[in-house]
Design an enzyme around this catalytic site. Structure first.
Site, PDB file in Angstrom:
ATOM      1  N   SER A  67      14.139 -11.626  17.270  1.00  0.00           N
ATOM      2  CA  SER A  67      12.683 -11.794  17.199  1.00  0.00           C
ATOM      3  C   SER A  67      11.999 -10.563  17.783  1.00  0.00           C
ATOM      4  CB  SER A  67      12.262 -13.030  18.000  1.00  0.00           C
ATOM      5  OG  SER A  67      10.922 -12.884  18.432  1.00  0.00           O
ATOM      6  N   ASN A 109       8.896 -10.515  18.777  1.00  0.00           N
ATOM      7  CA  ASN A 109       8.095 -10.942  19.927  1.00  0.00           C
ATOM      8  C   ASN A 109       8.965 -11.082  21.170  1.00  0.00           C
ATOM      9  OD1 ASN A 109       5.160 -11.563  19.058  1.00  0.00           O
ATOM     10  ND2 ASN A 109       6.415 -12.335  17.376  1.00  0.00           N
ATOM     11  N   LYS A 158       3.894 -19.880  19.178  1.00  0.00           N
ATOM     12  CA  LYS A 158       5.305 -19.643  19.527  1.00  0.00           C
ATOM     13  C   LYS A 158       5.572 -18.154  19.751  1.00  0.00           C
ATOM     14  CE  LYS A 158       6.875 -17.778  15.566  1.00  0.00           C
ATOM     15  NZ  LYS A 158       7.637 -16.539  15.393  1.00  0.00           N
ATOM     16  N   ARG A 168       0.832  -1.214   0.000  1.00  0.00           N
ATOM     17  CA  ARG A 168       0.000   0.000   0.000  1.00  0.00           C
ATOM     18  C   ARG A 168       0.859   1.254   0.000  1.00  0.00           C
ATOM     19  NH1 ARG A 168      -3.770  -0.991   5.239  1.00  0.00           N
ATOM     20  NH2 ARG A 168      -1.752  -0.829   6.264  1.00  0.00           N
TER      21      ARG A 168
HETATM   22  N1  LIG Z   1       9.322 -10.618   9.811  1.00  0.00           N
HETATM   23  C1  LIG Z   1       9.580 -11.905   9.968  1.00  0.00           C
HETATM   24  O1  LIG Z   1      10.754 -12.281  10.225  1.00  0.00           O
HETATM   25  C2  LIG Z   1       8.512 -12.911   9.778  1.00  0.00           C
HETATM   26  C3  LIG Z   1       7.170 -12.578   9.853  1.00  0.00           C
HETATM   27  N2  LIG Z   1       6.207 -13.531   9.729  1.00  0.00           N
HETATM   28  C4  LIG Z   1       4.798 -13.208   9.815  1.00  0.00           C
HETATM   29  O2  LIG Z   1       4.423 -12.513   8.639  1.00  0.00           O
HETATM   30  C5  LIG Z   1       3.347 -11.609   8.926  1.00  0.00           C
HETATM   31  C6  LIG Z   1       3.731 -10.235   8.406  1.00  0.00           C
HETATM   32  O3  LIG Z   1       4.862  -9.835   9.131  1.00  0.00           O
HETATM   33  P1  LIG Z   1       5.881  -8.732   8.613  1.00  0.00           P
HETATM   34  O4  LIG Z   1       5.903  -8.636   7.158  1.00  0.00           O
HETATM   35  O5  LIG Z   1       7.140  -8.985   9.309  1.00  0.00           O
HETATM   36  O6  LIG Z   1       5.169  -7.441   9.236  1.00  0.00           O
HETATM   37  P2  LIG Z   1       5.527  -5.912   8.948  1.00  0.00           P
HETATM   38  O7  LIG Z   1       5.003  -5.136  10.101  1.00  0.00           O
HETATM   39  O8  LIG Z   1       6.946  -5.799   8.576  1.00  0.00           O
HETATM   40  O9  LIG Z   1       4.650  -5.581   7.648  1.00  0.00           O
HETATM   41  C7  LIG Z   1       3.264  -5.732   7.617  1.00  0.00           C
HETATM   42  C8  LIG Z   1       2.810  -5.449   6.227  1.00  0.00           C
HETATM   43  O10 LIG Z   1       1.428  -5.734   6.104  1.00  0.00           O
HETATM   44  C9  LIG Z   1       0.834  -4.642   5.427  1.00  0.00           C
HETATM   45  N3  LIG Z   1      -0.578  -4.523   5.737  1.00  0.00           N
HETATM   46  C10 LIG Z   1      -1.156  -4.380   6.934  1.00  0.00           C
HETATM   47  N4  LIG Z   1      -2.476  -4.268   6.781  1.00  0.00           N
HETATM   48  C11 LIG Z   1      -2.718  -4.355   5.449  1.00  0.00           C
HETATM   49  C12 LIG Z   1      -3.886  -4.297   4.651  1.00  0.00           C
HETATM   50  N5  LIG Z   1      -5.079  -4.164   5.221  1.00  0.00           N
HETATM   51  N6  LIG Z   1      -3.765  -4.384   3.312  1.00  0.00           N
HETATM   52  C13 LIG Z   1      -2.550  -4.521   2.749  1.00  0.00           C
HETATM   53  N7  LIG Z   1      -1.411  -4.580   3.446  1.00  0.00           N
HETATM   54  C14 LIG Z   1      -1.506  -4.499   4.774  1.00  0.00           C
HETATM   55  C15 LIG Z   1       1.610  -3.442   5.916  1.00  0.00           C
HETATM   56  O11 LIG Z   1       1.353  -2.375   5.029  1.00  0.00           O
HETATM   57  P3  LIG Z   1       1.602  -0.841   5.449  1.00  0.00           P
HETATM   58  O12 LIG Z   1       3.101  -0.691   5.447  1.00  0.00           O
HETATM   59  O13 LIG Z   1       0.949  -0.090   4.377  1.00  0.00           O
HETATM   60  O14 LIG Z   1       0.984  -0.668   6.798  1.00  0.00           O
HETATM   61  C16 LIG Z   1       3.012  -3.988   5.818  1.00  0.00           C
HETATM   62  O15 LIG Z   1       3.468  -3.944   4.497  1.00  0.00           O
HETATM   63  C17 LIG Z   1       3.150 -11.672  10.450  1.00  0.00           C
HETATM   64  O16 LIG Z   1       2.079 -12.538  10.724  1.00  0.00           O
HETATM   65  C18 LIG Z   1       4.436 -12.267  10.965  1.00  0.00           C
HETATM   66  O17 LIG Z   1       4.244 -12.996  12.168  1.00  0.00           O
HETATM   67  C19 LIG Z   1       6.544 -14.829   9.501  1.00  0.00           C
HETATM   68  C20 LIG Z   1       7.854 -15.209   9.396  1.00  0.00           C
HETATM   69  C21 LIG Z   1       8.941 -14.286   9.543  1.00  0.00           C
HETATM   70  O1  LIG Z   2       8.348 -15.835  12.864  1.00  0.00           O
HETATM   71  C1  LIG Z   2       9.455 -15.391  12.858  1.00  0.00           C
HETATM   72  C2  LIG Z   2      10.656 -16.187  12.590  1.00  0.00           C
HETATM   73  O2  LIG Z   2      10.352 -17.478  12.177  1.00  0.00           O
HETATM   74  C3  LIG Z   2       9.660 -13.960  13.171  1.00  0.00           C
HETATM   75  O3  LIG Z   2       9.455 -13.768  14.503  1.00  0.00           O
HETATM   76  P1  LIG Z   2       9.152 -12.307  15.078  1.00  0.00           P
HETATM   77  O4  LIG Z   2       7.863 -11.863  14.442  1.00  0.00           O
HETATM   78  O5  LIG Z   2       9.055 -12.493  16.546  1.00  0.00           O
HETATM   79  O6  LIG Z   2      10.298 -11.443  14.678  1.00  0.00           O
END
Ligand SMILES: NC(=O)C1=CN([C@@H]2O[C@H](COP(=O)(O)OP(=O)(O)OC[C@H]3O[C@@H](n4cnc5c(N)ncnc54)[C@H](OP(=O)(O)O)[C@@H]3O)[C@@H](O)[C@H]2O)C=CC1
Ligand SMILES: O=C(CO)COP(=O)(O)O
Length: 325
Positions: free
Chosen positions: A252, A254, A189, A32
């Site tokens: 992490s 979290n 987790k 977005r």
């Molecule tokens: N980061 C990591 O290492 C890992 C994360 N995950 C999981 O992945 C998921 C996403 O995490 P992560 O990418 O790190 O989070 P971030 O906070 O880095 O990014 C979240 C993203 O989601 C977008 N978003 C939120 N709401 C909407 C919406 N309504 N429509 C479109 N886009 C939206 C945000 O957009 P905007 O910028 O415009 O708000 C942003 O781009 C989580 O559930 C996390 O637990 C899983 C494995 C590893």
């Molecule tokens: O899910 C994750 C790694 O596998 C990322 O963990 P965090 O969202 O806690 O950074």
């Protein structure tokens, strides 16, 4: 080679998109935020969510979801669990019904108690769904460091196909048909990582951390089994594997959220920590099924400021003695 649409331009969506492009797929990412899109397309970086990391230059981004989704044969949905209903409602008319959608979020929706696959299935009942979860920090994957994860779909053949599309030199996907098992491990987790971080932040030491994570894993196992998860999934990459990673390091978000609570630091303006929203609903789900989950319940109460970390630890230690199971 697949044509992959990534929904979500945060840390994980960007890392997965870059990795999948590096593995030879054609990848377009929908975000977005115009500045994120411009930065990916012009300097091959996402300075907002993955500062300083060079992305694979063939990763393309757009704020136009229709353009990203047109003609794709795989969708990676990388939007946080609490935003998923809103996002999928907004995108549903653009999502091709025959294209498998792989959920990459780790959480339980607070309002409904649904796992991400349940949220998407409610809005897109005919979509083929998968999930990707396991030990994989976005920064590690974006930097091309090696790891292995689990890809799940109720249809094992679909899980195999997705795993083959995403695997490559540095990213190995195992497959399973245990969709719920993979999702619940990833959601819980995060809650336990907050507990681990809080224990260290409060100064309880590494022994307390290990005890909490081990007993927390028992709670994760009880809840997961009550939802039909298989033991090998719980013991696998998306369960024990991701728990080990997330409960061990401030890399992490979290864990570092827990660390901040333990140290009494300011909690505003922190990066996403899915466990914060998941804790209360996970505790409620366990209580509703009469499952003993005192650590998850304690995390929910600490986050809700009902009890302090010291009170939680005291109460956990004072519970009646029992056999280890
Ligand atoms: N980061 C990591 O290492 C890992 C994360 N995950 C999981 O992945 C998921 C996403 O995490 P992560 O990418 O790190 O989070 P971030 O906070 O880095 O990014 C979240 C993203 O989601 C977008 N978003 C939120 N709401 C909407 C919406 N309504 N429509 C479109 N886009 C939206 C945000 O957009 P905007 O910028 O415009 O708000 C942003 O781009 C989580 O559930 C996390 O637990 C899983 C494995 C590893
Ligand atoms: O899910 C994750 C790694 O596998 C990322 O963990 P965090 O969202 O806690 O950074």
């Amino acid at each position: 080679m697949s044509t992959i649409a990534v929904l979500g331009g945060g840390a994980w969506g960007t890392a997965l998109g870059s990795m999948a492009a590096r593995h030879g797929n054609e990848v377009k990412l929908y975000a977005r935020d115009v500045s994120v899109v411009e930065s990916i397309n012009s300097v091959h970086r996402n300075e907002r969510y993955l500062p300083g990391i060079d992305l694979y230059p063939k990763l393309a981004a757009s704020t136009d979801a229709a353009e990203v989704l047109r003609g794709c044969d795989l969708i990676l949905c990388v939007i946080p669990a609490q935003a998923l209903t809103h996002a999928i409602e907004g995108l549903k008319a653009l999502i091709p019904v025959d294209t498998p959608l792989v959920i990459c979020a780790k959480g339980i929706e607070r309002a409904s108690g649904s796992l991400p696959s349940g949220i998407v299935a409610r809005i897109l009942p005919n979509q083929k769904l998968g999930a990707l979860s396991g030990p994989s920090f976005a920064t590690d994957v974006a930097n091309g460091l090696p790891t292995a994860v689990t890809v799940a779909a109720r249809d094992q053949l679909l899980a195999d196909t997705i795993a083959a599309a995403l695997s490559g030199r540095t990213f190995r996907c195992y497959s399973t048909d245990d969709l719920i098992g993979v999702e619940i491990g990833g959601a819980l987790k995060n809650v336990l990582a907050i507990a681990a971080g809080a224990a260290i932040g409060r100064g309880y030491g590494a022994s307390a951390q290990a005890a909490l994570v081990t007993r927390g894993f028992v709670e994760l196992r009880r809840i997961a089994q009550s939802m039909g998860a298989r033991p090998e999934t719980i013991m696998g990459l998306s369960g024990l594997g991701d728990l080990m990673l997330t409960c061990a390091t401030p890399q992490s978000r979290n864990y570092s959220y827990g660390l901040a609570i333990g140290r009494g630091e300011d909690l505003s303006n922190r990066p996403l920590a899915e466990g914060v929203a998941t804790a209360a609903i996970a505790a409620e789900l366990a209580a509703g099924k009469d499952i003993e989950a005192p650590i998850i319940a304690a995390v929910a109460q600490i986050l809700d400021r009902q009890i302090t970390i010291d009170e939680a630890m005291e109460a956990l230690l004072a519970r009646p003695l029992k056999t280890e199971n």
